[in-house]
Every structure is written in structure tokens, then in C-alpha cells.
Design a protein around this motif. Structure first.
Motif, PDB file in Angstrom:
ATOM      1  N   SER A  34       0.840  -1.200   0.000  1.00 48.77           N
ATOM      2  CA  SER A  34       0.000   0.000   0.000  1.00 48.77           C
ATOM      3  C   SER A  34       0.875   1.251   0.000  1.00 48.77           C
ATOM      4  N   ASN A  35       0.261   2.362  -0.351  1.00 50.17           N
ATOM      5  CA  ASN A  35       0.974   3.627  -0.427  1.00 50.17           C
ATOM      6  C   ASN A  35       1.011   4.248   0.968  1.00 50.17           C
ATOM      7  N   ARG A  36       2.138   4.185   1.616  1.00 52.08           N
ATOM      8  CA  ARG A  36       2.310   4.702   2.967  1.00 52.08           C
ATOM      9  C   ARG A  36       3.324   5.830   2.957  1.00 52.08           C
ATOM     10  N   LYS A  37       3.525   6.423   4.148  1.00 53.49           N
ATOM     11  CA  LYS A  37       4.524   7.487   4.275  1.00 53.49           C
ATOM     12  C   LYS A  37       5.906   6.979   3.893  1.00 53.49           C
ATOM     13  N   ILE A  38       6.196   5.766   4.297  1.00 49.70           N
ATOM     14  CA  ILE A  38       7.477   5.157   3.945  1.00 49.70           C
ATOM     15  C   ILE A  38       7.183   3.965   3.040  1.00 49.70           C
ATOM     16  N   GLY A  39       7.170   4.207   1.745  1.00 49.70           N
ATOM     17  CA  GLY A  39       6.952   3.144   0.777  1.00 49.70           C
ATOM     18  C   GLY A  39       8.227   2.346   0.561  1.00 49.70           C
ATOM     19  N   ALA A  40       8.159   1.367  -0.306  1.00 50.35           N
ATOM     20  CA  ALA A  40       9.293   0.471  -0.537  1.00 50.35           C
ATOM     21  C   ALA A  40      10.522   1.230  -1.032  1.00 50.35           C
ATOM     22  N   GLY A  41      10.356   2.095  -2.010  1.00 54.38           N
ATOM     23  CA  GLY A  41      11.486   2.846  -2.548  1.00 54.38           C
ATOM     24  C   GLY A  41      12.104   3.775  -1.526  1.00 54.38           C
ATOM     25  N   ASN A  42      11.261   4.497  -0.795  1.00 58.41           N
ATOM     26  CA  ASN A  42      11.767   5.397   0.241  1.00 58.41           C
ATOM     27  C   ASN A  42      12.441   4.633   1.370  1.00 58.41           C
ATOM     28  N   LEU A  43      11.892   3.490   1.718  1.00 58.08           N
ATOM     29  CA  LEU A  43      12.471   2.676   2.790  1.00 58.08           C
ATOM     30  C   LEU A  43      13.875   2.211   2.418  1.00 58.08           C
ATOM     31  N   ILE A  44      14.020   1.678   1.229  1.00 56.47           N
ATOM     32  CA  ILE A  44      15.330   1.177   0.793  1.00 56.47           C
ATOM     33  C   ILE A  44      16.324   2.325   0.666  1.00 56.47           C
TER      34      ILE A  44
END
Length: 112
Positions: A34-44
Motif C-alpha cells: 500500500s501507499n504509505r509514508k514510507i513506501g518500498a522505494g523510500n524505505l530502501i
């Protein structure tokens, strides 16, 4: 090779892994989908770019003092969903992109 080329290769490597995130999460159907504050790209990207400060200070550096900035606990929850293979895949993808850019740059220019 310019620093913009390296930055673009790193961004492409992260986007490649983030677009196939189901391969790198614990629960395939629900983690990091899901689209969260910390998505997959931002997390990595955040995990790779952390230097030496606490998670709270690093989050402040990235998100600033915006009202909807994520807390350190949100980061820890998202990080727990990600397999370590994701970071390895980013670095493999980044290395292959940089190597291909170097090979392309070392080709002799065609003569007129």
C-alpha cells in the motif's frame, strides 16, 4: 563518469527492486504494497543513505519538520517487513548498471 550518472544508476536500482517488492518481503500479499509514508522505494533509499545518527535524527534530515512525517517506530515496522535480499538486489543492480555505463563510456568513438 559524473556523479549524476551514479545517482541515476542508484535511483534506477532502487526503482527496479521497489517495482518487484513482492520478491523481497515477508508476507507477499500485504507487506509494502500500500501507499504509505514510507513506501518500498523510500524505505530502501533511507536504509542505504543512513549515516551515523539515530533513526529519529535521520528521519528529520529526510522529511524535515512536516506534520505528517513518519516516526521512528513506523520506520522500524516497515523495515521488519523487508528481507535483507532487497538491499543485496539493489547493490547487484547498481553494480551492473555502473559496469555497463563504464563499458559504454570506454568504447572508442566512431570516426567521422
Amino acid at each position: 563518469m559524473s556523479h549524476e550518472s551514479f545517482k541515476a544508476a542508484f535511483s534506477n536500482a532502487i526503482n527496479h527492486v521497489a517495482s518487484n517488492i513482492s520478491l523481497y518481503v515477508i508476507n507477499l500479499d500485504k507487506d509494502l504494497t500500500s501507499n504509505r509514508k514510507i513506501g518500498a522505494g523510500n524505505l530502501i533509499s533511507f536504509m542505504v543513505s543512513c549515516v551515523y545518527s539515530s533513526t529519529k535524527l535521520e528521519l528529520l534530515d529526510v522529511f524535515g519538520l512536516v506534520p505528517n512525517a513518519p516516526f521512528a517506530s513506523a520506520f522500524n515496522q516497515q523495515r521488519a517487513k523487508l528481507k535483507s535480499d532487497a538491499l543485496e538486489a539493489v547493490f547487484h543492480q547498481f553494480n551492473s548498471l555502473v559496469l555497463s555505463m563504464e563499458e559504454t563510456a570506454s568504447l572508442p568513438f566512431p570516426c567521422c
